[in-house]
Scaffold this motif. Sequence first.
Motif, short mmCIF file in Angstrom:
data_model
loop_
_atom_site.label_atom_id
_atom_site.label_comp_id
_atom_site.label_asym_id
_atom_site.label_seq_id
_atom_site.Cartn_x
_atom_site.Cartn_y
_atom_site.Cartn_z
N ALA A 88 15.66 -9.59 25.51
CA ALA A 88 16.40 -9.22 24.30
C ALA A 88 15.90 -10.03 23.10
O ALA A 88 15.66 -9.48 22.02
CB ALA A 88 17.89 -9.47 24.51
N LYS A 146 6.39 -0.98 12.63
CA LYS A 146 7.57 -0.58 11.87
C LYS A 146 7.30 -0.75 10.37
O LYS A 146 6.66 -1.71 9.98
CB LYS A 146 8.77 -1.44 12.25
CG LYS A 146 9.35 -1.08 13.60
CD LYS A 146 10.43 -2.06 13.99
CE LYS A 146 9.81 -3.36 14.47
NZ LYS A 146 10.77 -4.30 15.02
N TYR A 183 12.59 -8.69 21.90
CA TYR A 183 12.62 -7.46 21.11
C TYR A 183 13.13 -7.71 19.70
O TYR A 183 12.55 -7.28 18.71
CB TYR A 183 13.51 -6.39 21.78
CG TYR A 183 12.88 -5.80 23.00
CD1 TYR A 183 11.59 -5.30 22.96
CD2 TYR A 183 13.57 -5.76 24.20
CE1 TYR A 183 11.00 -4.77 24.09
CE2 TYR A 183 12.99 -5.23 25.34
CZ TYR A 183 11.70 -4.73 25.27
OH TYR A 183 11.12 -4.21 26.38
N ASP A 184 14.25 -8.39 19.61
CA ASP A 184 14.85 -8.60 18.28
C ASP A 184 15.78 -9.80 18.34
O ASP A 184 16.85 -9.73 18.93
CB ASP A 184 15.60 -7.34 17.86
CG ASP A 184 15.99 -7.44 16.38
OD1 ASP A 184 16.20 -8.57 15.90
OD2 ASP A 184 16.08 -6.37 15.74
N LYS A 185 15.31 -10.88 17.75
CA LYS A 185 16.05 -12.14 17.83
C LYS A 185 17.44 -12.00 17.20
O LYS A 185 18.44 -12.43 17.76
CB LYS A 185 15.26 -13.23 17.11
CG LYS A 185 15.19 -14.50 17.89
CD LYS A 185 14.51 -15.62 17.13
CE LYS A 185 13.23 -15.22 16.46
NZ LYS A 185 12.55 -16.31 15.77
N ASP A 186 17.49 -11.38 16.02
CA ASP A 186 18.76 -11.30 15.31
C ASP A 186 19.76 -10.41 16.04
O ASP A 186 20.93 -10.74 16.16
CB ASP A 186 18.52 -10.77 13.89
CG ASP A 186 17.67 -11.76 13.10
OD1 ASP A 186 17.83 -12.97 13.34
OD2 ASP A 186 16.84 -11.31 12.29
N ALA A 187 19.25 -9.27 16.53
CA ALA A 187 20.13 -8.37 17.26
C ALA A 187 20.67 -9.05 18.51
O ALA A 187 21.85 -8.94 18.85
CB ALA A 187 19.40 -7.09 17.63
N ALA A 188 19.78 -9.78 19.19
CA ALA A 188 20.20 -10.49 20.39
C ALA A 188 21.32 -11.47 20.07
O ALA A 188 22.31 -11.58 20.79
CB ALA A 188 19.01 -11.23 21.00
N LEU A 246 23.44 -11.25 17.65
CA LEU A 246 24.66 -10.50 17.38
C LEU A 246 25.32 -10.02 18.67
O LEU A 246 26.53 -9.87 18.75
CB LEU A 246 24.36 -9.30 16.47
CG LEU A 246 23.94 -9.66 15.05
CD1 LEU A 246 23.55 -8.41 14.28
CD2 LEU A 246 25.07 -10.39 14.34
N MET A 247 24.49 -9.76 19.66
CA MET A 247 25.03 -9.28 20.93
C MET A 247 25.54 -10.43 21.79
O MET A 247 25.88 -10.24 22.96
CB MET A 247 23.96 -8.52 21.73
CG MET A 247 23.43 -7.28 21.05
SD MET A 247 24.74 -6.13 20.59
CE MET A 247 25.15 -5.50 22.21
#
Lengths: 320, 294, 389
Positions: B172, B293, B175-180, B182-183
């Motif tokens: 996680a 992206k 893939y995306d540190k910030d999203a991780a 938040l999760m």
Amino acid sequence: MKRENLLIGILLIVFYAAVFFATETGLIPPYYQVNLYLMGINIIAAVSLNLIVGFTGQLALGHAGFMAVGAYISVILTMKLGQPFLLAVLAGAAAAFLVGILIGLPTLRLKGDYLAIATLGFGEIIRRLLDNIDYVGGAAGINGIPKLTNWTWLYIFTLLTIFIIKNFVNSTHGRACISVRDNEIAAETMGINTTYYKVLAFSIGAFFVGIAGALYAHYFFLIQPATFSFMKSFDALVMVVFGGLGSITGSVIAAVAVTFMNAALINFGTLRMVIYALLLVIIMVFRPQGLMGTKELTFKRLFGGKERGGSANVNDKTSD
Amino acid sequence: METLIAQLLNGLSLGSIYALIALGYTMVYGIIQLINFAHGEILMIGAYAGFFAITKLELGFFPALIVAMVVSVVLGIIVERVAYKPLRNSTRLSALITAIGVSLFLQNGGLQVFGTDYVTFPRAVDKVTYKFLGGNATITSHQILILIITVIMMFILQYIVHKTKTGKAMRAVSYDKDAALLMGVNVDSVITVTFAIGSAFAAVAGVLLGMYYQTIHPLMGSMPGLKAFIAAVLGGIGIIPGAMAGGFLLGIIETLVSGYLSSAYRDVVVFGLLIVILVVKPTGLLGKDTHEKV
Amino acid sequence: MKNNKWLVVLIMMLVAALAATGCGGKDGDSETIKVGVNYELSGDVAAYGTTAKDAILLAFDEINEAGGVLGKKIEAVVLDNKSDATEALSVATKLVTQEKVVAHLGPATTGATLNTIPVITEYKVPLITNSATHPDITVDPQTNKTREFVFRTCFIDPPQAIVGAEFAVKELGVKKVAVYYDNTNDYSKGLYKVFKEHVTALGGEVVAEEGYVESDLEFRPTLTKFKQSGAELIYIPGYYEKVAKIVSQARELGIDVPFLGADGWDSPDLVEVAGPEALNNTYFTNHYSPQDPSEKVQNFVNAYKERYGSIPASFSATAYDAAYLLADAIKRAGSTDTEAITKALAETKDFDGITGRFSFDEQHNPVKEISIIEMVDGEQTLKTKIAPK
């Protein structure tokens, strides 16, 4: 602006003359002279690398390879073919420029770390090839190179490098390079030929570090493939990051500071590299954007009225 | 033909060394996109820890391996916390310089502490040489041991990353540190764990490298480290089986170049090949193409 | 974040200040004779620089304990050149112009030494290197003139390789040889070329030749190739750490022919790494043997062992000789004037050193016998001594 340029011009001439007389009369001890020459060479290497890494955003780790090309070609011209120094320096630089195009065309399609590792590999290839060419002495290198680099040549080439790269950066081409750094896809959409500008910046950088190589070879008596190892590329990169990516004055200051630091650490004997490495980490941790960020040090900043206490470059919003 | 088989065996054993080092390299890169140039030096410290465990504490091979892993893990965590963590949100370049700075620090610090001499690594596991094909091809018990350990390590790493909860968190973060974040993933501790595992792997590689080549030195990690990194890139960096494939490929290519062309041009061929592979397939042999992206 | 910038500046100033005080304290002491020691103390070849420096400091301490030279103590100014030729020049400049040393010892390697020559020549300070074996060190290849201020206590490359070739062809009676040299090292390449020339001249044949790189660990691919070539002897003009690995890997592959090498082999680690068994049937040319029963050699070996805990390698012996030779020259010169010392050095005759009794020839190279050492069950034994022609 005009007055400022005039002032800078006068200061540069005064500085040149002062150092010239100081070296001629022995006012600057020889040990400091060695470091003075290293400073000039390091400035050229750092500013030229800054064009590639700082302004165009291409992480290249093979700068020493181009320096080797400039050094070897120029030495072949002066020592084996008996050509004049100026021609040799320019030929060395031109050769580095061509190699830059040759290497840049395929590798600059790569991004970030991949480019870093590919250019690092390229630097190693140059070194290993030189090891195997007996014409240039193989691993033993070439020694007995005539000492043709003097203060005047060094000063002229250092200033020329700074001046040309500064003007390049401020030109349309330079703006295009910066746009490639900031957003390659957007730049491409705007009709900028990104490959062209990347290769252009890369080979111009190679050209100037080729000059640095030629000056180096004709001051230090001996060149060997081992001289142009990865550590040389890394040292230049340190100066660029230290000074601030995309700040030419930053690179100059950092090149001077790093040379000075290295000279000062000589008294620490075997601990010198440990301390150097430690300082490197500390400085990076506390000031990752470098001394200047992307700002330039100008007279306005130094003496301009608004900042408190007249201290340099206070306005670095980039630091946060 | 027999020579070719002998050479392929040579390549396989060299490749397993590269693969072993590349595993740790590729995992750290896969998770936090940092070329951990200090990996080779953590390996070196691990080798010295193993050396002292065997000679001073008089431990056997496997207990010494564990001591080495513990020492390297502690060092790896310290390095991550002190040098890399403050730079997590700075440019990649500052992080890269810091990594090389740490590497230089450990190399030269090592020269200060351990001295400049090569140290002979004790032969903790008996070496038996097996000959076949009429004595034209040989393989030693050390080579077999390294090969087996490398394969086991790969499976352990695959298991950790793909089957455990920590592994899920690691992916996680990758893939995306910030999203991780938040999760609810504790990004800091995941990265610390990543470094700990990477360092433990480096320690194993260090001890095996020391035993196999019989000497250790403060600068022993740099060249194998660089080669292992190249192996990781060849196979597709961040991909665990890729590190394995890249390691074996690099080992076999190097051996064939030395054996059939000239060892003087070996590095030229290896680095040239690296550039060609990167240019043709930048994501490496096993890498998937990803679109950037906008 | 603004303050960080000043922190950085502060650190740099601190370093500079520390450095400045570091060199300031030593000035104004005319009671000592300052000798510059410019060696590779960190970086790739730190091992050689360090053993040489250790031996030099041992020698100076002994000399000082015995009353010094001309009534003064010798003070060694030790600086590290990072195994980097540019730094070697920088260090030499500092030693010669800032520290005002009367003589300059080191560096260990040919490249670094070559780079220091312009500055010591300019300031007329004598230099003695203990292990830079390349012919160009003492003779300018462009003018073929001897460099006035450069001396060495080791023999140069060609005689060593010539003696090696003679030994291989005449004493061991081999015809086909393979050579495995360090492609990134001028010392090794120099020996390889001379050896090849002389083996061919003596009727032998070089059936395989390959170079390795200083960072190599794996030699099996090339050795497998050598095995097929039918070589009856393998010459490895390299350093012990690689040699040990090469010999050990070769024996593993079932290569049982003799190996021959040069002074770079000399280290206790050779046996430790390769094992005594693998080293049977191997020989190397050397400056001295620590097994030499002479009192002088044994005193040195014991003193070195007591202080540093290991048996001195040949580069320690040549460095030790360099230190004593310098003290002797200062005595003979009767002054600390650099040109007088240089003159005394050039006139050296029958100097009794650890590595033999020697005089300088007109090219400032010591003329002495070369020992051929055979490894027998892990022990260095003196096979024979050959005087080069």
